[in-house]
Design an enzyme around this catalytic site. Structure first.
Site, short mmCIF file in Angstrom:
data_model
loop_
_atom_site.label_atom_id
_atom_site.label_comp_id
_atom_site.label_asym_id
_atom_site.label_seq_id
_atom_site.Cartn_x
_atom_site.Cartn_y
_atom_site.Cartn_z
N ASN A 1 32.62 13.56 46.43
CA ASN A 1 31.22 13.92 47.18
C ASN A 1 30.19 14.17 46.19
O ASN A 1 30.57 13.98 44.65
CB ASN A 1 31.56 15.19 47.97
CG ASN A 1 30.48 15.55 48.86
OD1 ASN A 1 30.04 14.79 49.77
ND2 ASN A 1 30.03 16.76 48.93
N LYS A 2 29.20 14.52 46.48
CA LYS A 2 28.15 14.77 45.41
C LYS A 2 28.47 15.56 44.38
O LYS A 2 28.85 16.50 44.67
CB LYS A 2 26.73 15.46 46.34
CG LYS A 2 25.51 15.81 45.45
CD LYS A 2 25.00 14.80 44.85
CE LYS A 2 24.52 13.36 45.79
NZ LYS A 2 24.33 12.11 44.89
N ARG B 1 24.71 0.54 46.37
CA ARG B 1 25.44 1.82 45.93
C ARG B 1 27.14 1.72 45.79
O ARG B 1 27.66 1.09 46.87
CB ARG B 1 25.26 2.97 46.69
CG ARG B 1 23.62 3.16 46.72
CD ARG B 1 23.21 4.59 47.38
NE ARG B 1 23.37 5.66 46.47
CZ ARG B 1 23.73 6.89 46.87
NH1 ARG B 1 23.30 7.30 48.32
NH2 ARG B 1 24.03 8.12 45.89
N ASP C 1 32.22 11.03 50.40
CA ASP C 1 31.55 9.75 50.18
C ASP C 1 32.81 8.64 50.50
O ASP C 1 32.40 7.59 50.66
CB ASP C 1 30.74 9.30 49.00
CG ASP C 1 29.45 10.18 49.15
OD1 ASP C 1 29.35 11.56 49.12
OD2 ASP C 1 28.51 9.49 49.50
N ARG D 1 20.57 7.68 52.96
CA ARG D 1 21.45 8.35 52.11
C ARG D 1 22.61 9.02 52.95
O ARG D 1 22.14 9.49 54.01
CB ARG D 1 21.01 8.66 50.79
CG ARG D 1 19.73 9.59 50.85
CD ARG D 1 19.86 10.92 51.73
NE ARG D 1 20.79 11.80 51.22
CZ ARG D 1 21.72 12.59 51.94
NH1 ARG D 1 21.53 12.66 53.37
NH2 ARG D 1 22.77 13.27 51.62
N GLY D 2 23.79 9.39 52.27
CA GLY D 2 24.72 10.01 53.15
C GLY D 2 25.70 8.79 53.48
O GLY D 2 25.19 8.04 53.96
N ALA D 3 27.08 9.03 53.16
CA ALA D 3 27.75 7.79 53.38
C ALA D 3 27.83 7.23 54.66
O ALA D 3 27.73 6.00 54.66
CB ALA D 3 29.15 8.40 53.14
N GLN E 1 19.21 17.28 47.55
CA GLN E 1 19.47 16.97 48.97
C GLN E 1 19.85 18.28 49.78
O GLN E 1 19.50 18.38 50.88
CB GLN E 1 20.49 16.00 49.12
CG GLN E 1 20.35 14.59 48.69
CD GLN E 1 20.77 14.45 47.16
OE1 GLN E 1 20.59 15.22 46.28
NE2 GLN E 1 21.15 13.12 46.66
O1 MRU Z 1 23.56 10.43 46.82
P1 MRU Z 1 23.81 10.87 48.50
O2 MRU Z 1 22.67 11.73 48.69
O3 MRU Z 1 23.82 9.70 49.26
O4 MRU Z 1 25.02 11.87 48.57
C1 MRU Z 1 25.66 12.27 49.80
C2 MRU Z 1 26.69 12.99 49.69
O5 MRU Z 1 27.17 13.09 48.59
C3 MRU Z 1 27.10 13.43 51.11
O6 MRU Z 1 27.55 14.82 50.77
C4 MRU Z 1 28.14 12.59 51.43
O7 MRU Z 1 27.65 11.47 51.90
C5 MRU Z 1 28.54 12.99 52.90
S1 MRU Z 1 27.49 12.58 54.25
C6 MRU Z 1 28.18 13.03 55.50
#
Ligand code: MRU
Length: 355
Positions: A263-264, A105, A253, A62-64, A212
């Protein structure tokens, strides 16, 4: 080096950039199984569409930026496993599988960006033999990973300029090494500063519902020997009021051309709190996270996730049955709340216009 996303070749080599020695068939996408952290550091190896789809959807990766790298390397593994009588057959097969992975996603634009780049590269070389196209696809995927590692490193170098000895920094979710090829985006300046001997005190929002911040950011910062304190999401205002936070840095993201940043979930609230307390609020992201086809963040699709993540997240029921849940996984911070955007090209300040 954590190697959250890498390629494992048939002869067992773990690879993060393309080398001609890899020109044999087979190979697999290798991922850290992030749902098991912080209790267990385990790697999984995948080469079929449904398990790669599932790994992205379930947040194994996970994470963009990490999602983009995993999808590209995963696609290369899926295509490399098959044999094709001609290149058109290969391209059609790859497109079908890329389309499936793209459904995993909706918010992180890196997923679509990386898959599009892979497909463009093999379509442009359609006259090459199927074996060559398989190698071109793997090279493209590993170049995306390598470039991501470089971009994150550059974000760290630029972002480090904002950090001074003794600062308290708040971050939300995980935009660290685990969310990228390596180093991270929001956490990269902290790693670069730490390497330069700058002592920081990092506050990691726990980040409900899937934690996270506490499971991943706190884990990787602690592994690197950086001072980290976990707070529950609802403590951020109080911690700011107590004067413990000098700066906020988060990842993204998807950013629209005007600098609005998805973002999250919870990031928007942190940005409002930072504004109220006069604390600079920075977003760190590479160009692969910018979606310049969108003028504003209103058009960024927000992923809705399973209510079970709220009701029953870690094996224990925390709300009664028979009630409603609402579980948007992201929010969009409007550009007017953002002090600066840290990219691999430098730090941009308002008014933002990335077109
Ligand atoms: O749902 P996730 O864990 O994929 O969400 C991730 C985030 O929101 C991160 O902060 C974002 O992707 C930046 S990652 C460098």
């Amino acid at each position: 080096m954590l190697n959250p996303v890498s390629w494992k070749s048939n002869d067992g080599k773990i690879v993060r950039c393309y080398s001609h020695k890899l020109d044999n068939q087979g190979g697999r996408l290798r991922l850290i199984e992030q749902t098991l952290l912080p209790e267990k550091l385990k790697y999984v190896e995948l080469d079929d569409t449904e398990s790669i789809f599932d790994a992205i959807k379930r947040l194994v990766v996970r994470g963009a930026p990490a999602i983009g790298c995993a999808a590209a390397i995963g696609l290369a593994a899926i295509v490399r496993k098959e044999s094709f009588s001609n290149s058109t057959e290969l391209v059609n097969f790859a497109q079908e599988n890329a389309n499936r992975l793209a459904e995993s996603r909706p918010t992180a634009v890196n997923l679509f960006w990386a898959l599009d780049l892979c497909m463009r590269e093999i379509k442009e070389n359609i006259n090459a033999a199927p074996d060559d196209l398989q190698n071109i696809l793997l090279k493209t995927a590993l170049d995306i990973l390598e470039e991501d590692i470089q971009m994150c490193r550059s974000i760290g170098m630029h972002g480090k300029e904002l950090l001074k000895d003794g600062m308290g920094i708040l971050t939300h979710c995980n935009a660290g090494a685990l969310a990228t090829g390596d180093y991270g985006t929001a956490l990269s300046p902290m790693y670069v500063a730490h390497e330069a001997g700058i002592e920081l005190k990092i506050y990691a929002d726990e980040t409900r519902p899937l934690l996270q911040g506490s499971r991943l950011s706190a884990w990787e910062l602690n592994q690197a020997g950086i001072d980290v304190t976990v707070i529950c999401d609802n403590m951020a205002a109080q911690v700011m009021k107590e004067g413990k936070i000098d700066l906020v840095i988060v990842g993204s993201d998807r950013l629209s051309a005007n600098g609005d940043a998805a973002n999250k979930i919870g990031t928007y609230g942190v940005a409002i709190l930072a504004k109220y307390h006069n604390i600079p609020f920075y977003v760190a992201a590479p160009y692969s996270t910018f979606d310049l086809s969108l003028d504003s963040g209103d058009k960024i699709p927000i992923e809705q996730r399973d209510p079970e993540e709220i009701a029953n997240a870690f094996g224990r029921r925390t709300a009664p049955k028979g009630i409603n849940f609402y579980n948007p996984a992201f929010d969009v911070t409007p550009n007017e709340l953002i002090t600066g955007i840290i990219t691999e090209k430098g730090i941009f300040h308002p008014p933002f216009s990335f077109k």
